[in-house]
Design an enzyme around this catalytic site. Structure first.
Site, PDB file in Angstrom:
ATOM      1  N   SER A   3      40.575  40.982  37.728  1.00 25.11           N
ATOM      2  CA  SER A   3      41.708  40.907  36.933  1.00 25.11           C
ATOM      3  C   SER A   3      42.572  40.276  37.728  1.00 25.11           C
ATOM      4  O   SER A   3      42.753  40.419  38.983  1.00 25.11           O
ATOM      5  CB  SER A   3      42.395  42.418  36.732  1.00 25.11           C
ATOM      6  N   ASP A   4      43.511  39.105  37.058  1.00 21.26           N
ATOM      7  CA  ASP A   4      44.573  38.561  37.915  1.00 21.26           C
ATOM      8  C   ASP A   4      45.751  39.715  37.871  1.00 21.26           C
ATOM      9  O   ASP A   4      45.592  40.548  37.316  1.00 21.26           O
ATOM     10  CB  ASP A   4      45.231  37.221  36.774  1.00 21.26           C
TER      11      ASP A   4
END
Length: 208
Positions: free
Chosen positions: A8-9
């Protein structure tokens, strides 16, 4: 192959950092009397901090700008807030046995922000811009995260809010999730991610 890991960013995906990012650029550029616009700042979001300041200042050496930027952000972490449902969703993923990694171009203060938001304990790996030579959409950071998680690209999915996140996932051979509540909004659809979600809890059925 079953998806066993979420990459995930952070900015615009787990944390709402738009106000913090824009304020830092605005303050630093104003302190140096460099003309700028908010729209111009927003156009650089997603690039590395160095590249953003090189674009905004038309200078090659931007080390001082980056240092001031980092100092401002570390002193104003309260401006970075969790998007609704993030903590509960990460907790549920861990309950399901899903491995979770952060893959962010953010550098020295990424871990501080995650600590301040109270979600650091959910991550099995945290890869920041300090850990790689090439930033997203290059897949280097994703490969490093997957190595730390001991998984293959076919077992992972990359989640983010802007084009470089989706491209990085595609370049790394993972599946991709685009969120509509981040920087691009519903225009993330134009990046053709494998999945599109309006709320972070919408990712849970993907893993079930």
């Amino acid at each position: 192959m079953k998806i066993e890991a979420l990459l995930s960013d952070v900015d615009g995906t787990l944390l709402n950092t738009h106000g913090l990012i824009v304020a830092a650029f605005d303050i630093v550029l104003s302190n140096h009397h460099i003309p700028h616009t908010i729209a111009g700042i927003e156009a650089t979001i997603g690039k590395s901090l160095m590249e953003s300041y090189q674009i905004l200042t038309s200078r090659a050496d931007v080390a001082d700008f980056m240092k001031e930027h980092g100092n401002f952000q570390e002193g104003n972490l309260q401006l970075a807030t969790l998007f609704p449902g993030v903590s509960d969703t990460l907790k549920e993923l861990k309950t399901m046995g899903i491995k979770i990694a952060v893959v962010s171009t953010r550098t020295r203060n990424c871990r501080l922000m995650l600590d301040n938001a109270g979600i650091s304990n959910y991550f099995d790996a945290i890869v920041t811009g300090d850990d790689v030579m090439n930033h997203k959409p290059d897949p280097e950071a994703l490969f490093l995260a997957m190595e730390e998680l001991s998984i293959k690209p076919q077992q992972a999915i990359m989640m983010g809010d802007i084009a470089v996140d989706i491209k990085a996932g595609r370049n790394a051979g993972t599946r991709t999730i685009g969120v509509t509540y981040g920087s691009l909004g519903k225009n993330i659809r134009d990046c053709n991610p494998d999945y599109i979600i309006d709320f972070i809890e919408d990712i849970l059925p993907i893993f079930r």
